[in-house]
Design a protein around this motif. Sequence first.
Motif, PDB file in Angstrom:
ATOM      1  N   VAL A  18       0.872  -1.114  -0.057  1.00  9.91           N
ATOM      2  CA  VAL A  18       0.133  -0.049  -0.072  1.00  9.91           C
ATOM      3  C   VAL A  18       0.941   1.220  -0.021  1.00  9.91           C
ATOM      4  N   THR A  19       1.900   1.380   0.716  1.00 12.43           N
ATOM      5  CA  THR A  19       2.643   2.404   0.882  1.00 12.43           C
ATOM      6  C   THR A  19       4.096   2.476   0.154  1.00 12.43           C
ATOM      7  N   GLY A  20       4.210   1.444  -0.758  1.00 10.25           N
ATOM      8  CA  GLY A  20       5.712   1.043  -1.456  1.00 10.25           C
ATOM      9  C   GLY A  20       5.920   2.320  -2.220  1.00 10.25           C
ATOM     10  N   GLY A  21       7.318   2.686  -2.419  1.00 10.30           N
ATOM     11  CA  GLY A  21       7.723   3.780  -3.189  1.00 10.30           C
ATOM     12  C   GLY A  21       7.940   4.881  -2.423  1.00 10.30           C
ATOM     13  N   ARG A  22       8.732   5.879  -2.813  1.00  9.86           N
ATOM     14  CA  ARG A  22       8.974   7.133  -2.093  1.00  9.86           C
ATOM     15  C   ARG A  22       7.705   7.818  -2.069  1.00  9.86           C
ATOM     16  N   TRP A  23       7.208   8.086  -3.040  1.00  9.55           N
ATOM     17  CA  TRP A  23       5.976   9.206  -2.990  1.00  9.55           C
ATOM     18  C   TRP A  23       4.817   8.801  -2.035  1.00  9.55           C
ATOM     19  N   LYS A  24       4.347   7.629  -1.940  1.00 13.62           N
ATOM     20  CA  LYS A  24       3.041   7.230  -1.246  1.00 13.62           C
ATOM     21  C   LYS A  24       3.409   7.340   0.059  1.00 13.62           C
ATOM     22  N   LEU A  28       1.575  10.137   2.380  1.00 12.47           N
ATOM     23  CA  LEU A  28       0.908   9.975   3.557  1.00 12.47           C
ATOM     24  C   LEU A  28       1.247  10.748   4.942  1.00 12.47           C
ATOM     25  N   TRP A  29       2.544  10.975   4.998  1.00 11.57           N
ATOM     26  CA  TRP A  29       3.258  11.860   5.999  1.00 11.57           C
ATOM     27  C   TRP A  29       2.604  13.332   6.122  1.00 11.57           C
ATOM     28  N   VAL A  30       2.609  13.794   4.816  1.00 12.52           N
ATOM     29  CA  VAL A  30       2.271  15.382   4.548  1.00 12.52           C
ATOM     30  C   VAL A  30       0.664  15.333   5.079  1.00 12.52           C
ATOM     31  N   LEU A  31      -0.166  14.353   4.731  1.00  5.21           N
ATOM     32  CA  LEU A  31      -1.400  14.363   5.157  1.00  5.21           C
ATOM     33  C   LEU A  31      -1.648  13.970   6.679  1.00  5.21           C
ATOM     34  N   SER A  32      -0.677  13.315   7.207  1.00  7.23           N
ATOM     35  CA  SER A  32      -0.982  12.903   8.719  1.00  7.23           C
ATOM     36  C   SER A  32      -0.561  14.075   9.471  1.00  7.23           C
ATOM     37  N   LEU A  42      -0.195  19.746  -1.906  1.00  9.26           N
ATOM     38  CA  LEU A  42       0.419  18.428  -1.821  1.00  9.26           C
ATOM     39  C   LEU A  42       1.732  18.443  -2.654  1.00  9.26           C
ATOM     40  N   ARG A  43       1.478  18.895  -3.982  1.00  7.80           N
ATOM     41  CA  ARG A  43       2.649  18.937  -5.004  1.00  7.80           C
ATOM     42  C   ARG A  43       3.959  19.811  -4.228  1.00  7.80           C
ATOM     43  N   ARG A  44       3.554  20.896  -3.629  1.00 12.40           N
ATOM     44  CA  ARG A  44       4.628  21.715  -3.110  1.00 12.40           C
ATOM     45  C   ARG A  44       5.186  21.089  -1.963  1.00 12.40           C
ATOM     46  N   ALA A  45       4.221  20.453  -0.992  1.00  8.51           N
ATOM     47  CA  ALA A  45       4.755  19.765   0.239  1.00  8.51           C
ATOM     48  C   ALA A  45       5.716  18.660  -0.020  1.00  8.51           C
ATOM     49  N   ALA A  46       5.214  17.789  -1.374  1.00  5.68           N
ATOM     50  CA  ALA A  46       6.018  16.507  -1.683  1.00  5.68           C
ATOM     51  C   ALA A  46       7.297  17.045  -2.721  1.00  5.68           C
ATOM     52  N   MET A  53       3.137  12.018 -11.552  1.00  4.73           N
ATOM     53  CA  MET A  53       3.316  10.966 -10.591  1.00  4.73           C
ATOM     54  C   MET A  53       2.427  11.054  -9.399  1.00  4.73           C
ATOM     55  N   LEU A  54       2.105  12.618  -8.757  1.00  6.47           N
ATOM     56  CA  LEU A  54       1.255  12.791  -7.931  1.00  6.47           C
ATOM     57  C   LEU A  54      -0.194  12.134  -8.124  1.00  6.47           C
ATOM     58  N   ILE A  55      -0.560  12.426  -9.245  1.00  4.43           N
ATOM     59  CA  ILE A  55      -1.963  12.038  -9.740  1.00  4.43           C
ATOM     60  C   ILE A  55      -2.088  10.459  -9.704  1.00  4.43           C
ATOM     61  N   GLN A  56      -1.203   9.940 -10.303  1.00  7.32           N
ATOM     62  CA  GLN A  56      -0.898   8.431 -10.022  1.00  7.32           C
ATOM     63  C   GLN A  56      -1.040   7.877  -8.743  1.00  7.32           C
ATOM     64  N   GLU A  57       0.011   8.530  -7.857  1.00 13.15           N
ATOM     65  CA  GLU A  57      -0.136   7.825  -6.484  1.00 13.15           C
ATOM     66  C   GLU A  57      -1.322   8.088  -5.622  1.00 13.15           C
ATOM     67  N   LEU A  58      -2.082   9.183  -5.716  1.00  9.70           N
ATOM     68  CA  LEU A  58      -3.212   9.601  -5.032  1.00  9.70           C
ATOM     69  C   LEU A  58      -4.309   8.771  -5.546  1.00  9.70           C
TER      70      LEU A  58
END
Length: 125
Positions: A18-24, A28-32, A42-46, A53-58
């Motif tokens: 579920v969390t694999g990879g750098r971006w997920k 998760l950390w930003v939203l937490s 989100l794009r500025r925070a990540a 990639m952000l669209i895909q991961e979300l």
Amino acid sequence: MRKRRKTYSCGLEAALAVTGGRWKSLILWVLSHQGTKRFGELRRAATGISEKMLIQELKELELDGIVARKDFKQVPPRVEYSLTALGIELGEATQPLCDWGTKNIERIGGQPLQVEPAPPHRLEL
């Protein structure tokens, strides 16, 4: 929620699916830690993630039931992302890993990001 068609050998394998990879993990950390965010926030925070990639991961996090997407059906478009109850639980579970990384960042060859403190706010009269 997406149904995975895989048998996992342990819970860690399922969590990493579920969390694999750098971006997920970063999303998760930003939203937490920062709460509900719009796409641009989100794009500025990540830092460093591409829009694609952000669209895909979300989308994947939403399908896995970790992230909720709220579309306000406005022009210009307004969409917000937040954690579901499952996402909040996952964020809490990853906190010890974050603490370990912070404690050992230099020992594993990294260095902490230097953030300048915000100047004190002045109330103009």
